[in-house]
Enzyme design. Structure first.
Site, mmCIF file in Angstrom:
data_model
loop_
_atom_site.group_PDB
_atom_site.id
_atom_site.type_symbol
_atom_site.label_atom_id
_atom_site.label_comp_id
_atom_site.label_asym_id
_atom_site.label_seq_id
_atom_site.Cartn_x
_atom_site.Cartn_y
_atom_site.Cartn_z
ATOM 1 N N ASP A 1 -3.066 -5.421 6.104
ATOM 2 C CA ASP A 1 -2.041 -4.780 6.934
ATOM 3 C C ASP A 1 -2.373 -4.778 8.421
ATOM 4 O O ASP A 1 -1.471 -4.674 9.256
ATOM 5 C CB ASP A 1 -1.831 -3.325 6.472
ATOM 6 C CG ASP A 1 -1.203 -3.281 5.100
ATOM 7 O OD1 ASP A 1 -0.250 -4.041 4.872
ATOM 8 O OD2 ASP A 1 -1.677 -2.498 4.247
ATOM 9 N N HIS B 1 -10.334 -0.575 1.711
ATOM 10 C CA HIS B 1 -9.579 -1.051 0.558
ATOM 11 C C HIS B 1 -10.264 -0.572 -0.711
ATOM 12 O O HIS B 1 -11.483 -0.532 -0.781
ATOM 13 C CB HIS B 1 -9.501 -2.586 0.561
ATOM 14 C CG HIS B 1 -8.430 -3.106 -0.329
ATOM 15 N ND1 HIS B 1 -8.615 -3.283 -1.675
ATOM 16 C CD2 HIS B 1 -7.138 -3.429 -0.063
ATOM 17 C CE1 HIS B 1 -7.487 -3.722 -2.197
ATOM 18 N NE2 HIS B 1 -6.574 -3.818 -1.257
HETATM 19 C C1 LIG Z 1 -7.038 2.005 1.180
HETATM 20 C C2 LIG Z 1 -7.793 3.284 0.882
HETATM 21 C C3 LIG Z 1 -6.794 4.296 0.326
HETATM 22 C C4 LIG Z 1 -8.867 2.984 -0.134
HETATM 23 O O1 LIG Z 1 -9.415 4.176 -0.420
HETATM 24 P P1 LIG Z 1 -10.540 4.520 -1.500
HETATM 25 O O2 LIG Z 1 -11.003 3.355 -2.275
HETATM 26 O O3 LIG Z 1 -9.985 5.644 -2.267
HETATM 27 O O4 LIG Z 1 -11.707 4.884 -0.568
HETATM 28 P P2 LIG Z 1 -11.977 6.336 -0.047
HETATM 29 O O5 LIG Z 1 -10.718 6.939 0.502
HETATM 30 O O6 LIG Z 1 -12.665 7.052 -1.159
HETATM 31 O O7 LIG Z 1 -12.975 6.046 1.136
HETATM 32 C C5 LIG Z 1 -14.372 6.100 1.064
HETATM 33 C C6 LIG Z 1 -14.865 6.693 2.377
HETATM 34 O O8 LIG Z 1 -14.438 5.875 3.463
HETATM 35 C C7 LIG Z 1 -13.580 6.632 4.323
HETATM 36 N N1 LIG Z 1 -12.458 5.785 4.682
HETATM 37 C C8 LIG Z 1 -11.804 4.932 3.869
HETATM 38 N N2 LIG Z 1 -10.836 4.338 4.555
HETATM 39 C C9 LIG Z 1 -10.875 4.831 5.787
HETATM 40 C C10 LIG Z 1 -10.124 4.587 6.935
HETATM 41 N N3 LIG Z 1 -9.116 3.713 6.928
HETATM 42 N N4 LIG Z 1 -10.440 5.253 8.063
HETATM 43 C C11 LIG Z 1 -11.442 6.137 8.092
HETATM 44 N N5 LIG Z 1 -12.202 6.414 7.024
HETATM 45 C C12 LIG Z 1 -11.906 5.754 5.889
HETATM 46 C C13 LIG Z 1 -13.112 7.810 3.484
HETATM 47 O O9 LIG Z 1 -12.742 8.902 4.296
HETATM 48 C C14 LIG Z 1 -14.316 8.081 2.655
HETATM 49 O O10 LIG Z 1 -15.271 8.741 3.446
HETATM 50 P P3 LIG Z 1 -16.119 9.947 2.840
HETATM 51 O O11 LIG Z 1 -16.896 9.341 1.709
HETATM 52 O O12 LIG Z 1 -16.932 10.396 3.987
HETATM 53 O O13 LIG Z 1 -15.109 10.954 2.373
HETATM 54 C C15 LIG Z 1 -8.440 3.849 2.166
HETATM 55 O O14 LIG Z 1 -9.389 2.937 2.650
HETATM 56 C C16 LIG Z 1 -7.398 4.170 3.215
HETATM 57 O O15 LIG Z 1 -6.804 5.242 3.179
HETATM 58 N N6 LIG Z 1 -7.162 3.243 4.187
HETATM 59 C C17 LIG Z 1 -6.179 3.459 5.182
HETATM 60 C C18 LIG Z 1 -4.796 3.123 4.645
HETATM 61 C C19 LIG Z 1 -4.606 1.649 4.467
HETATM 62 O O16 LIG Z 1 -4.907 0.843 5.342
HETATM 63 N N7 LIG Z 1 -4.005 1.292 3.331
HETATM 64 C C20 LIG Z 1 -3.685 -0.095 3.020
HETATM 65 C C21 LIG Z 1 -4.522 -0.596 1.900
HETATM 66 S S1 LIG Z 1 -4.247 -2.319 1.617
#
Ligand SMILES: CC(C)(COP(=O)(O)OP(=O)(O)OC[C@H]1O[C@@H](n2cnc3c(N)ncnc32)[C@H](O)[C@@H]1OP(=O)(O)O)[C@@H](O)C(=O)NCCC(=O)NCCS
Length: 381
Positions: free
Chosen positions: A318, A267
């Protein structure tokens, strides 16, 4: 927060991470304490003791209703559940394989044409429109889903709660009170969440002095994506693909080796756990036990343990919501529309708040393309 220094000496944060983009008195996320409050009330208490109707009132009006206010509000919602006949008629022309989220976005847009207050943009007119949207969105989702399956849409119930009415509209039978109460609690937890992407998109639209329906239509388009509301559908598809408890450990380890995004984890704000997921997790397990489908809760536990150990990532709302909806027998493709069914209260409250203190939302970007190019006539290129 990852700020990047720009040539122009200004700073920039990709994805606007960590940027305060507005003021709001609707909800507060306190990631350190893993706490979420709506208008000052902790969602733990709200999800335990209130109903979706009460929470919708709280979000829209700013205070909890007393008995008679709640009664009037709930009656008004019941009165507004039906959708205009020409709109109902038009749903049958939607392609049968259209995604329910696309049908919802389109039908909300169509609904705007029939709203008696469509030309009114006052605080009061917007409250009325918000109530109509809250009341009618369950009918739109259920009717368009049933029609896409060749089934007849049902008349909304006049004697059941918001949660019960939706389950009835979809499945044609009223669930027992305990079951619909778990569904109701998911709606409370999905109802509002600060400046998330869809709410922000609704506020941007409202800030141009467009209208509530346009703002909600924009929000619906934004919610659809798998990084936002679409995650609950994808999380359940992943659990289905895993299928058996015995396959869970290898599946998730392989997925992590392949650097796959695991839907329902992580998140932007909660880095130490999403309080909503913590509330829902035991509810998902007890519902799974009740309906003799405990394997989904067991697979979820294995994924959760490995994700925490290997990636330090916690499930978000979710993840357990997907299990709740699956065990309730709801079709996977309507999980994101259900998120919208709940979030409409938060979106509306934000649009109204934006308009009450409006300033056009118009950020800047740093130009990174070429400069000083000389125009060459097309025949000479
Ligand atoms: C929600 C989300 C977009 C938040 O993203 P964010 O704050 O931008 O965090 P980041 O995408 O920068 O993630 C940081 C690190 O964790 C990893 N990571 C984050 N969520 C992940 C996931 N669900 N599965 C695997 N790796 C994940 C990223 O790849 C990143 O790794 P890196 O530093 O090696 O590149 C992200 O966690 C995600 O895509 N989750 C899956 C979708 C989801 O469940 N969305 C509903 C949100 S309520």
């Amino acid at each position: 927060m990852s700020e990047i220094a720009l040539k122009s000496q200004r700073s920039y944060s990709p994805g606007l991470e960590g940027i305060v983009a507005g003021l709001s008195a609707i909800s507060e996320i306190e990631p350190k304490d893993e706490r979420l409050t709506y208008r000052g009330y902790d969602v733990h208490e709200l999800s335990q003791f209130s109903t979706y109707e009460e929470v919708a009132y709280l979000l829209l009006m700013g205070t909890l209703p007393n008995q008679s206010q709640l009664q009037v509000f709930s009656k008004e919602l019941v009165k507004n559940r039906e959708i205009p006949k020409p709109l109902l008629e038009s749903l049958k022309y939607f392609p049968k394989d259209a995604h329910p989220m696309d049908m919802l976005r389109t039908s909300v847009s169509l609904l705007s044409l029939f709203d008696p207050d469509r030309e009114g943009h006052s605080h009061e007119a917007n409250l009325k429109k918000a109530m109509r949207l809250i009341a009618k969105i369950p009918t739109l989702i259920a009717a368009s889903y049933r029609m896409s399956k060749g089934e007849i849409p049902l008349e909304p119930s006049t004697d059941s709660s918001h949660a019960q009415n939706f389950l009835y509209l979809l499945k044609g039978e009223k669930p027992d009170l305990d079951t619909s109460r778990v569904f109701d609690r998911t709606l409370i937890l999905y109802a509002e969440h600060g400046f998330n992407a869809s709410t922000f998109s609704a506020r941007v639209t409202a800030s141009t002095l467009s209208d509530l329906y346009s703002a909600v239509t924009a929000a619906l388009g934004t919610l659809k994506g798998s990084l936002h509301g679409g995650a609950n559908e994808h999380a359940m598809k992943m659990l289905q693909e895993i299928g058996e408890v015995s396959r869970a450990k290898n599946w998730i380890q392989d997925a992590l080796i392949q650097k796959k995004k695991i839907m329902g984890f992580g998140h932007r704000e909660y880095k130490n756990g999403d309080p909503r997921a913590k509330i829902l997790k035991p509810l998902a397990r007890s519902l799974a036990e009740k309906f003799k489908q405990v394997k989904w809760a067991d697979i979820s536990d294995i994924l959760e343990e490995i994700m925490l150990r290997e990636k330090k990532l916690y499930p978000n709302v979710d993840f357990p919501a997907a299990v709740v909806y699956y065990v309730l027998g709801l079709p996977i493709e309507i999980y994101t529309p259900i998120f919208a069914l709940a979030r409409i209260a938060g979106w509306s409250a934000h649009v109204i708040e934006q308009l009450d203190q409006n300033r056009l939302i118009r950020p800047e970007c740093e130009y990174t393309g070429p400069r000083d190019l000389k125009y060459i006539p097309v025949e000479a290129r």
